[in-house]
Design a protein around this motif. Structure first.
Motif, PDB file in Angstrom:
ATOM      1  N   GLU A 222       0.806  -1.214   0.000  1.00  0.00           N
ATOM      2  CA  GLU A 222       0.000   0.000   0.000  1.00  0.00           C
ATOM      3  C   GLU A 222       0.845   1.273   0.000  1.00  0.00           C
ATOM      4  N   GLU A 223       2.174   1.145   0.150  1.00  0.00           N
ATOM      5  CA  GLU A 223       3.044   2.323   0.107  1.00  0.00           C
ATOM      6  C   GLU A 223       3.275   2.810  -1.316  1.00  0.00           C
ATOM      7  N   ASP A 224       2.937   2.001  -2.304  1.00  0.00           N
ATOM      8  CA  ASP A 224       3.059   2.377  -3.708  1.00  0.00           C
ATOM      9  C   ASP A 224       1.728   2.979  -4.174  1.00  0.00           C
ATOM     10  N   GLU A 225       1.716   4.276  -4.414  1.00  0.00           N
ATOM     11  CA  GLU A 225       0.465   4.968  -4.705  1.00  0.00           C
ATOM     12  C   GLU A 225      -0.167   4.504  -6.008  1.00  0.00           C
ATOM     13  N   ASP A 226       0.635   4.281  -7.053  1.00  0.00           N
ATOM     14  CA  ASP A 226       0.069   3.831  -8.329  1.00  0.00           C
ATOM     15  C   ASP A 226      -0.534   2.437  -8.194  1.00  0.00           C
ATOM     16  N   HIS A 241      -5.659  -7.325   0.410  1.00  0.00           N
ATOM     17  CA  HIS A 241      -4.950  -7.324   1.691  1.00  0.00           C
ATOM     18  C   HIS A 241      -3.705  -6.450   1.570  1.00  0.00           C
ATOM     19  N   PRO A 242      -3.737  -5.212   2.084  1.00  0.00           N
ATOM     20  CA  PRO A 242      -2.569  -4.328   1.984  1.00  0.00           C
ATOM     21  C   PRO A 242      -1.502  -4.677   3.017  1.00  0.00           C
ATOM     22  N   TYR A 243      -0.249  -4.328   2.708  1.00  0.00           N
ATOM     23  CA  TYR A 243       0.829  -4.452   3.683  1.00  0.00           C
ATOM     24  C   TYR A 243       1.770  -3.255   3.532  1.00  0.00           C
ATOM     25  N   SER A 244       2.628  -3.052   4.518  1.00  0.00           N
ATOM     26  CA  SER A 244       3.578  -1.936   4.492  1.00  0.00           C
ATOM     27  C   SER A 244       4.860  -2.349   5.224  1.00  0.00           C
ATOM     28  N   THR A 245       5.859  -1.499   5.176  1.00  0.00           N
ATOM     29  CA  THR A 245       7.143  -1.792   5.796  1.00  0.00           C
ATOM     30  C   THR A 245       6.990  -1.858   7.314  1.00  0.00           C
ATOM     31  N   PRO A 246       7.433  -2.927   7.942  1.00  0.00           N
ATOM     32  CA  PRO A 246       7.309  -3.044   9.397  1.00  0.00           C
ATOM     33  C   PRO A 246       8.334  -2.166  10.106  1.00  0.00           C
ATOM     34  N   SER A 247       8.123  -1.951  11.377  1.00  0.00           N
ATOM     35  CA  SER A 247       9.059  -1.178  12.192  1.00  0.00           C
ATOM     36  C   SER A 247      10.322  -1.998  12.453  1.00  0.00           C
ATOM     37  N   TYR A 248      11.479  -1.324  12.379  1.00  0.00           N
ATOM     38  CA  TYR A 248      12.744  -2.019  12.610  1.00  0.00           C
ATOM     39  C   TYR A 248      13.802  -1.013  13.049  1.00  0.00           C
ATOM     40  N   SER A 249      14.927  -1.530  13.498  1.00  0.00           N
ATOM     41  CA  SER A 249      16.062  -0.679  13.867  1.00  0.00           C
ATOM     42  C   SER A 249      17.346  -1.376  13.440  1.00  0.00           C
ATOM     43  N   VAL A 250      18.429  -0.607  13.369  1.00  0.00           N
ATOM     44  CA  VAL A 250      19.738  -1.168  13.032  1.00  0.00           C
ATOM     45  C   VAL A 250      20.670  -0.917  14.208  1.00  0.00           C
ATOM     46  N   GLU A 251      21.213  -1.996  14.752  1.00  0.00           N
ATOM     47  CA  GLU A 251      22.092  -1.895  15.915  1.00  0.00           C
ATOM     48  C   GLU A 251      23.389  -2.647  15.635  1.00  0.00           C
ATOM     49  N   ASN A 252      24.508  -1.913  15.561  1.00  0.00           N
ATOM     50  CA  ASN A 252      25.819  -2.521  15.305  1.00  0.00           C
ATOM     51  C   ASN A 252      25.809  -3.370  14.031  1.00  0.00           C
ATOM     52  N   SER A 253      25.251  -2.801  12.966  1.00  0.00           N
ATOM     53  CA  SER A 253      25.171  -3.454  11.655  1.00  0.00           C
ATOM     54  C   SER A 253      24.308  -4.712  11.664  1.00  0.00           C
ATOM     55  N   ASN A 275      10.109  -4.625   3.720  1.00  0.00           N
ATOM     56  CA  ASN A 275       8.812  -4.507   3.061  1.00  0.00           C
ATOM     57  C   ASN A 275       8.475  -5.829   2.361  1.00  0.00           C
ATOM     58  N   ASN A 276       9.463  -6.407   1.679  1.00  0.00           N
ATOM     59  CA  ASN A 276       9.269  -7.718   1.048  1.00  0.00           C
ATOM     60  C   ASN A 276       8.885  -8.772   2.075  1.00  0.00           C
ATOM     61  N   LEU A 277       9.541  -8.731   3.221  1.00  0.00           N
ATOM     62  CA  LEU A 277       9.254  -9.689   4.295  1.00  0.00           C
ATOM     63  C   LEU A 277       7.803  -9.589   4.752  1.00  0.00           C
ATOM     64  N   ALA A 278       7.301  -8.350   4.860  1.00  0.00           N
ATOM     65  CA  ALA A 278       5.911  -8.166   5.296  1.00  0.00           C
ATOM     66  C   ALA A 278       4.941  -8.793   4.301  1.00  0.00           C
ATOM     67  N   GLY A 279       5.223  -8.624   3.002  1.00  0.00           N
ATOM     68  CA  GLY A 279       4.368  -9.249   1.996  1.00  0.00           C
ATOM     69  C   GLY A 279       4.448 -10.757   2.046  1.00  0.00           C
ATOM     70  N   ALA A 280       5.669 -11.282   2.195  1.00  0.00           N
ATOM     71  CA  ALA A 280       5.855 -12.735   2.261  1.00  0.00           C
ATOM     72  C   ALA A 280       5.102 -13.337   3.450  1.00  0.00           C
ATOM     73  N   LYS A 281       5.078 -12.604   4.555  1.00  0.00           N
ATOM     74  CA  LYS A 281       4.382 -13.103   5.755  1.00  0.00           C
ATOM     75  C   LYS A 281       2.901 -13.349   5.460  1.00  0.00           C
ATOM     76  N   TRP A 282       2.272 -12.371   4.781  1.00  0.00           N
ATOM     77  CA  TRP A 282       0.839 -12.525   4.526  1.00  0.00           C
ATOM     78  C   TRP A 282       0.562 -13.642   3.517  1.00  0.00           C
ATOM     79  N   ILE A 283       1.437 -13.789   2.527  1.00  0.00           N
ATOM     80  CA  ILE A 283       1.253 -14.898   1.588  1.00  0.00           C
ATOM     81  C   ILE A 283       1.387 -16.236   2.315  1.00  0.00           C
ATOM     82  N   CYS A 284       2.375 -16.348   3.178  1.00  0.00           N
ATOM     83  CA  CYS A 284       2.542 -17.591   3.940  1.00  0.00           C
ATOM     84  C   CYS A 284       1.320 -17.877   4.807  1.00  0.00           C
TER      85      CYS A 284
END
Length: 451
Positions: A222-226, A241-253, A275-284
């Protein structure tokens, strides 16, 4: 069945040939040139043609079917002979649909991310020992083949390519699958040689959405407007079924994903991959894997081959290679590495290799794509331009299109090597992005450059 492949050496074609051979079918094939890894893999199973070229005498009434690859032209002598004899001719996607027409077809489409998402889903299913038929566009760790066909599975998982089907069928491949469940990851103009305007390209995705079977399910970014507009405006009676990028952080690479059960480190990184992971989760989940089981499995997913793949690491430098070639992917991959390694110098090298990327009218799409890098190089082959019959491109055109005055632009492979040799790699990350290989630049050479 007795099946002949015209253009057996293609990445997808040779994998289908191997899958059918392993299923007990009699397979023959032809091609005018075959490269690695197709060559060795076909030879291993004695499917490599004895001689390169096209041989109409290989086409006889004893054949049950011919499978036609995109590489073959409409005047191919073997194709003409098959048409003359009235032998059933399948394109690659037509054959896959025929095999899966009584299964639940799950199709992963989008301009970018489809290989990674398909790979994630397969990794999760394999982790939980859930068997499905599949076709994926990249070699996966733990999987020998990119195509698997059987008669005792309920699902067929397909990577849905929007490129043309064959020389005699100009429909995009993913229009032929008629999915029960589908995912679209986003839309970014590509393949301008067959879709000369963005509007024409968008239309292919409208057709795909309308091709889902009635009552089917579409998972979409759903983050892609077109894409969102296309999905919301369809009159096809499907579940959305829309999905979007989940919350995450980067710690020490290390990328840490926020999940309902708490924080979880993952092997992959970059907003586009999460974002790909979020889509894969719903397909699974639509395929019967619950959320907890998905997270348990995805934690060990290291990525598909050449998709932000770590290939070298020593005390000074980390080297990644990536299939990125489209503007949006080059930008996303460069930013992902920058975010993952904020305290390291980022050296990014990109090759303009595809038909679209070598078109002067398309170059402006790359604006700011390499801005996350500390040092950046773009390579394109002036000889390849001539061979493809493309208009010439100047180094200054490329520099202006990318919007970066310090961009190094080279047109000879030896200049790429010279650039890499002269760099300082202390506390650095090197990112090599291409759908080709910088004209045969191999990892052993890169190891020498960074040592």
């Amino acid at each position: 069945m007795n099946i002949h492949f015209i253009a057996i050496g293609g990445s997808a074609m040779h994998n289908l040939a191997l899958a059918l051979h392993k299923s007990g079918h009699t397979i023959t094939g032809s091609d005018d040139s075959i490269y690695e890894p197709s060559l060795s893999r076909l030879a291993k199973f004695k499917l490599l043609p004895e001689e390169m070229g096209w041989f109409p005498e290989k086409i006889s009434p004893s054949l049950d079917a011919v499978i036609l690859g995109m590489h073959a032209r409409e005047n191919n002598p073997e194709l003409l002979k098959a048409q003359e004899l009235g032998i059933k001719i399948f394109s690659y996607p037509e054959f896959l649909y025929e095999h899966a027409k009584n299964k639940t077809r799950v199709v992963i489409g989008g301009s970018h991310g489809k290989t990674t998402i398909t790979s994630m889903i397969l990794h999760v299913l394999d982790y939980h020992d859930l068997k499905v038929d599949y076709m994926v566009g990249a070699q996966l760790e733990g999987f020998e083949d990119m195509v698997s066909l059987s008669n005792d599975t309920d699902f067929m998982l397909l990577e849905g390519d929007e490129y043309l089907t064959s020389a005699i069928d100009r429909r995009p491949k993913f229009h032929l699958y008629k999915p029960n469940i589908a995912l679209l990851s986003g839309i970014a103009w590509d393949h301008m040689n067959v879709f000369p305007t963005y509007e024409i390209y968008l239309e292919q995705f409208r057709i795909f959405v309308d091709s889902l079977v009635k009552g089917g399910t579409l998972v979409y970014n759903e983050e892609d407007e077109d894409l969102k507009e296309i999905v919301e405006s369809t009159t096809n009676q499907i579940r959305k079924h829309p999905y979007s990028t989940p919350s995450y952080s980067v710690e020490n690479s290390i990328t840490v994903l926020d999940t309902p059960e708490g924080e979880m480190p993952v092997e992959i990184f970059g907003a586009h991959n999460l974002n790909n992971l979020a889509g894969a989760k719903w397909i699974c989940q639509h395929m019967g894997v619950d959320e907890d089981d998905f997270y348990e499995a995805i934690a060990s997913f290291k990525g598909a081959s050449k998709r932000l793949e770590k290939v070298i690491e020593n005390s000074n430098v980390v080297v990644y290679r990536d299939f990125a070639h489209s503007p949006s992917k080059v930008k996303a991959s460069t930013f992902a590495v920058r975010e993952q390694y904020p305290d390291k110098k980022l050296i990014a090298c990109a090759e303009l290799h595809t038909f679209s990327s070598l078109d002067p009218a398309f170059l402006d799409q790359y604006k700011d794509a390499l801005n996350s890098a500390d040092e950046a190089l773009v390579f394109f082959s002036s000889e390849a331009l001539k061979m493809k019959g493309r208009a010439p491109i100047s180094e200054e055109q490329v520099r202006t299109a990318f919007g970066r005055e310090d961009l190094v632009v080279v047109t000879k492979a030896e200049d790429v090597r010279s650039f890499l040799k002269k760099r300082s790699y202390e506390n650095s990350v090197l990112l090599l992005m291409s759908s080709g290989n910088f004209e045969s630049l191999d990892l052993e050479e890169v190891k020498q450059f960074i040592s």
